[in-house]
Design an enzyme around this catalytic site. Sequence first.
Site, PDB file in Angstrom:
ATOM      1  N   ASP A 293      10.376   2.588 -41.074  1.00 12.93           N
ATOM      2  CA  ASP A 293       9.649   1.894 -42.135  1.00 12.93           C
ATOM      3  C   ASP A 293       9.910   2.512 -43.510  1.00 12.93           C
ATOM      4  OD1 ASP A 293       8.127   4.160 -41.232  1.00 12.93           O
ATOM      5  OD2 ASP A 293       6.366   3.377 -42.255  1.00 12.93           O
TER       6      ASP A 293
ATOM      7  N   HIS B 121       5.526  16.290 -40.522  1.00 13.57           N
ATOM      8  CA  HIS B 121       5.541  14.914 -40.016  1.00 13.57           C
ATOM      9  C   HIS B 121       6.848  14.665 -39.269  1.00 13.57           C
ATOM     10  CE1 HIS B 121       4.628  10.646 -39.905  1.00 13.57           C
ATOM     11  NE2 HIS B 121       5.775  10.362 -40.500  1.00 13.57           N
TER      12      HIS B 121
ATOM     13  N   ASP C 278       5.384  10.667 -46.034  1.00 16.92           N
ATOM     14  CA  ASP C 278       4.265  10.688 -45.088  1.00 16.92           C
ATOM     15  C   ASP C 278       3.731  12.098 -44.861  1.00 16.92           C
ATOM     16  OD1 ASP C 278       4.551   7.982 -44.849  1.00 16.92           O
ATOM     17  OD2 ASP C 278       5.278   7.995 -42.776  1.00 16.92           O
TER      18      ASP C 278
END
Length: 259
Positions: free
Chosen positions: A56, A108, A132
């Site tokens: 994404d 992450h 993120d």
Amino acid sequence: MKLTPVPAFEDNYLWMLYESGEALVVDPGDAAPVQAALQRLGARLVAILVTHHHRDHTGGIHALREATGAVVYGPASEVIPGPFTPHQGGDTVEALGLRFEVIDVPGHTAGHIAYYCNKPGPGQAPLLFCGDTLFSAGCGRLFEGTPAQMLASLERLSALPGDTRVCCAHEYTLSNLRFARAVEPDNAPLAAYQAQCEALRAQGTPTLPSTLALERQVNPFLRSREAGVVQSVASTRGTDPQDPVAVFAALRQWKNEFR
């Protein structure tokens, strides 16, 4: 230098900087909304900054590079759709007339990086594109890294100037704030920020960017060494309050389970 979040998927923001008909975009998981934004702004894409390898954040790279010839910059130790220019902590990226410092922020993912620009324009506050790793009132899940790595990464980011604009990659703020209130129910700045963000989302307005000064007041993952957070985690999770990494790991696990 103008900054805008380009919404994508359910809750992603593909951050775009633009000026004088040129633009860069961060973590383009989908090419279509980026192309629409470029057309609306009358801008040409010249650079793509990538923080980590998740789909994404990378799914639109190939189409955008093919359509625009934009140069792609990404983490040296992760698999990014090539060709791209690899970077790691301590490097600098020159794009759109700006200088970005690359910061290693594993946790992450193993090779996650962030981009920090101290001077995006006259009178403008610094910019942090953190992917993120850091969210408003939260942090990313630990898919590949360790709690010790993520704690160190967040503390590295937290040490940046307080007026730094925090450009997170997801609109997770309200969910994160509900958890943060469970950790620190008596935190007055946190309660005020929750009310502010609820009003923004009710109007369909992004809660982002945040600032590091604000995050230091409301984000339990940046406050995991604060006495109130330590006590809350220790009493709720039975964690050794003298072990900062254990406290952070328990806090992250608590968030994973929070409903």
